[in-house]
Design a protein around this motif. Structure first.
Motif, mmCIF file in Angstrom:
data_model
loop_
_atom_site.group_PDB
_atom_site.id
_atom_site.type_symbol
_atom_site.label_atom_id
_atom_site.label_comp_id
_atom_site.label_asym_id
_atom_site.label_seq_id
_atom_site.Cartn_x
_atom_site.Cartn_y
_atom_site.Cartn_z
ATOM 1 N N SER A 201 -3.264 12.462 -28.821
ATOM 2 C CA SER A 201 -2.608 13.579 -29.482
ATOM 3 C C SER A 201 -3.360 14.064 -30.707
ATOM 4 C CB SER A 201 -1.179 13.199 -29.884
ATOM 5 O OG SER A 201 -0.327 13.145 -28.756
ATOM 6 N N MET A 202 -4.254 13.242 -31.239
ATOM 7 C CA MET A 202 -4.991 13.620 -32.441
ATOM 8 C C MET A 202 -6.200 14.489 -32.138
ATOM 9 S SD MET A 202 -3.096 12.198 -34.706
ATOM 10 C CE MET A 202 -1.665 12.199 -33.631
ATOM 11 N N GLY A 203 -6.791 14.377 -30.918
ATOM 12 C CA GLY A 203 -7.995 15.154 -30.688
ATOM 13 C C GLY A 203 -8.390 15.376 -29.249
ATOM 14 N N PHE A 204 -7.724 14.736 -28.284
ATOM 15 C CA PHE A 204 -8.172 14.784 -26.889
ATOM 16 C C PHE A 204 -7.293 15.672 -26.024
ATOM 17 C CE2 PHE A 204 -8.905 12.453 -22.701
ATOM 18 C CZ PHE A 204 -10.179 12.982 -22.509
ATOM 19 N N ASP A 205 -5.988 15.647 -26.234
ATOM 20 C CA ASP A 205 -5.059 16.484 -25.481
ATOM 21 C C ASP A 205 -4.753 17.759 -26.271
ATOM 22 O OD1 ASP A 205 -4.980 14.568 -23.527
ATOM 23 O OD2 ASP A 205 -3.056 13.716 -24.143
ATOM 24 N N THR A 206 -4.167 18.736 -25.598
ATOM 25 C CA THR A 206 -3.756 19.979 -26.250
ATOM 26 C C THR A 206 -2.301 19.843 -26.673
ATOM 27 O OG1 THR A 206 -5.238 21.169 -24.772
ATOM 28 C CG2 THR A 206 -3.648 22.467 -25.990
#
Length: 487
Positions: A370-375
Motif C-alpha cells: 500500500s505504500m508504493g506497489f499497489d494503486t
C-alpha cells in the motif's frame, strides 16, 4: 503559536478540495444501499473503479426497498434500459478476472455488459506485473463519490451488529461466511469532481481512452446517509507505483508518517494488516518519547488466505516485537474484535484517527504494498487550528472514534466517551474498563511463526514496497499473487 497543518498538497496529499458533505459509512449493508441510491439518480455517468466486482451480490440481502433489480449485474443491465443518458464505466483489476473464473455467473455477466453501448467494462493492467489496482471508488455524475475500503464483491456484506451466524451473510453460492468489518466514505462538492478526474485518469491509463467529464448535473446525496461533516476541506492522498513513463507517488505513506509524528495524545488505527516496517518504526519512535501518544491498533485475528497469513502474520509478529520493545511507557495495544459468541470479526476497514485533529479513511493498509506497489486512494479531513469552526470538526472526529469503539465493545457511544473522559483521555484505560465477555475487543497475542513461515516472510515477493527489478522474480510473484486470498 498555531500548529502547522498536517495536510500539505504535494507532500502527503494530491489535492485539498471542499466537500459540501462527507459521511463515514460503516459496513457494506449501508454502503451497498447508498451506492445504489446514488446511481439511481445518475444523469450522465457512473464510474465503478475497484479491485474486484461480483455481479451476483445483492444490494439489500435483508429485503429489497430500492427501485431496480437487487443484484449488481441485473441492476446495471436495468440501468442501461431505463436510464438512456447514463454511461457506466467499470474498471477492474486485471488479475481479478482470473479469480472470477471460479465465481459462477460473473464472466457470463461481464460478456453481457460488453454487448451494451452504454456499459463499458475494462480490465486494469496499467501497473507493474503482480501489483494490484486496489482503489475502491464510485463516482456518479461528478457530484457524489464514494472512496474507502469496501469492494462491491462477495463476502463483504455485514451489519454493525456482526451477528453470529447471520443468515443474510451468504456468498452467491449460498455458502455462509463469517462477520466482516469495513468502512468507506461518501462525499459531494468539489472533492467528488476531483475523484471523478482521478477515475477518468485511471481509465485513460488502463485503456488509452479519454472520457469527457459531465457538466451541469444536479446534486445527489444518498437518502439513507447522514453527513458526518458539512462544508469541510478534504484531502485526497494516493499511492501510484512507477510504471512506464508514469512517476511513483507515495503520498499515503508520507501522510501516515506525518500523522504519527504529529500526534499528541492518541493514535487510533484500524487496518487489515500490521506489516509496514516504516510505519512500525515511526510508531516505535513515538512510543520512546516520554510524552508521546497512546497507540491503539485494531486488526483481524489472522490475514485471509494461507499465503497472506504466512506473510502478513509473520511480518506482524516481527514488527510487534519491534514496537513492544520500544514501548517502555506501556502506551501501545493491539486488539481483535469478536462477536457476542466470541468469533473473530475480520477487520477490512482502513481508518486512522489522530487525536481530535485528523481522520483518514481509504483503501490503503499497513503493509508495504500500500505504500508504493499497489494503486491506492485515501481521503482525510483535518480540524482547523484555533478557529471556532474547528471545535465542531474536532468533536465530529472524536465522535467517529468513540462510535467505532462502541461498535467493537458492544457499548453505547456516550458510555465510551464517558469512560475516556473519566480516565483523563486514555483510550487504552477506557477500553480495558469496558472490555468483557461477549461482544468486545480481545488483546492480540501472536503465535511464534514456524521456520517455513519465517523463510517465506523474509522474501518480499508477496508484500514488496516497489516493483521487482528482474523477470524471474516477477513471474514468481505473479504465480503467488494468483494464489492469494481476498485483499
Amino acid at each position: 503559536m498555531a500548529t502547522p497543518p498536517l495536510l500539505q498538497p504535494g507532500r502527503n496529499c494530491w489535492r485539498i478540495v471542499d466537500a459540501d458533505r462527507l459521511a463515514l459509512i460503516m459496513e457494506a449493508d449501508a454502503y451497498f444501499k447508498a451506492v445504489k441510491e446514488a446511481i439511481l439518480e445518475a444523469r450522465h455517468s457512473v464510474y465503478l473503479i475497484g479491485w474486484d466486482f461480483d455481479t451476483r451480490i445483492k444490494f439489500e440481502p435483508e429485503g429489497q426497498t430500492l427501485e431496480g433489480p437487487n443484484r449488481l449485474g441485473p441492476f446495471l443491465r436495468w440501468l442501461d434500459k431505463n436510464r438512456p443518458t447514463v454511461n457506466v464505466y467499470v474498471l477492474k483489476w486485471d488479475l481479478g478476472v482470473i479469480q472470477a473464473l471460479g465465481r459462477g455467473t460473473t464472466p457470463l455477466a461481464v460478456l453481457d455488459w460488453m454487448t451494451s453501448r452504454r456499459i463499458h467494462f475494462k480490465l486494469d493492467g496499467a501497473h507493474p506485473m503482480a501489483a494490484a489496482h486496489h482503489q475502491k471508488i464510485v463516482v456518479v455524475d461528478d457530484v457524489v463519490a464514494f472512496c474507502g475500503g469496501i469492494d462491491m464483491t462477495a463476502d463483504r456484506w455485514d451489519t454493525r451488529a456482526h451477528r453470529d451466524k447471520d443468515p443474510r451473510r451468504r456468498r452467491p453460492s449460498g455458502r455462509r461466511y463469517g462477520p466482516w468489518h469495513d468502512a468507506s466514505t461518501v462525499v459531494d462538492g468539489a472533492v467528488a469532481r476531483a475523484l471523478g478526474a482521478l477515475a477518468r485518469e485511471r481509465w485513460t491509463w488502463a485503456c488509452g481512452e479519454e472520457l469527457e467529464p459531465p457538466r451541469d448535473c444536479p446534486a445527489i446525496w444518498p437518502a439513507s446517509v447522514t453527513p458526518t461533516f458539512n462544508r469541510i476541506p478534504v484531502a485526497v492522498a494516493r499511492t501510484i507505483p512507477e510504471y512506464k513513463d508514469r512517476a511513483e507517488v507515495r503520498e499515503i505513506e508520507r501522510l501516515y508518517l506525518d500523522a504519527i509524528a504529529g500526534a499528541r495524545h492518541v493514535i487510533y488505527c484500524e487496518s487489515q494488516y500490521f506489516a509496514s516496517r516504516r510505519i512500525a518504526e515511526a510508531m516505535a519512535q513515538r512510543l520512546r518519547d516520554p510524552d508521546g501518544p497512546e497507540i491503539v491498533v485494531i486488526n483481524p485475528e489472522s490475514a485471509d488466505g494461507f499465503l497472506e497469513a504466512v506473510t502478513m502474520d509473520t511480518a506482524r509478529y516481527r514488527l510487534l516485537k519491534l514496537v513492544n520493545d520500544a514501548d517502555a511507557h506501556k502506551r501501545f495495544r493491539i486488539y481483535t474484535p469478536v462477536t457476542a459468541g466470541g468469533a473473530p470479526i475480520y477487520v477490512h476497514a482502513k481508518i486512522m484517527v489522530v487525536d481530535d485533529r485528523l481522520l483518514r479513511v481509504g483503501s490503503s493498509n499497513f503493509n508495504n504494498r500500500s505504500m508504493g506497489f499497489d494503486t491506492e486512494c485515501d481521503l482525510a479531513v483535518e480540524a482547523p487550528a484555533g478557529e471556532a469552526a474547528g471545535r465542531e470538526v474536532r468533536a465530529a472526529i472524536l465522535g467517529v472514534r468513540h462510535d467505532l469503539l462502541a461498535e467493537h465493545l458492544g457499548a453505547r457511544v456516550a458510555e465510551v466517551a464517558e469512560a475516556v473522559a473519566a480516565r483523563g483521555g486514555s483510550v487504552i484505560q477506557a477500553i480495558e474498563a469496558l472490555r468483557g465477555p461477549g461482544r468486545s475487543l480481545v488483546p492480540y497475542a501472536p503465535d511464534k511463526p514456524a521456520r517455513i513461515e519465517e523463510a517465506l516472510a523474509e522474501n518480499d515477493l508477496l508484500d514488496p514496497e516497489r516493483p521487482p527489478s528482474w523477470g524471474r522474480k516477477v513471474l514468481r510473484t505473479l504465480s503467488l499473487q494468483r494464489a492469494l486470498g481476498r485483499r
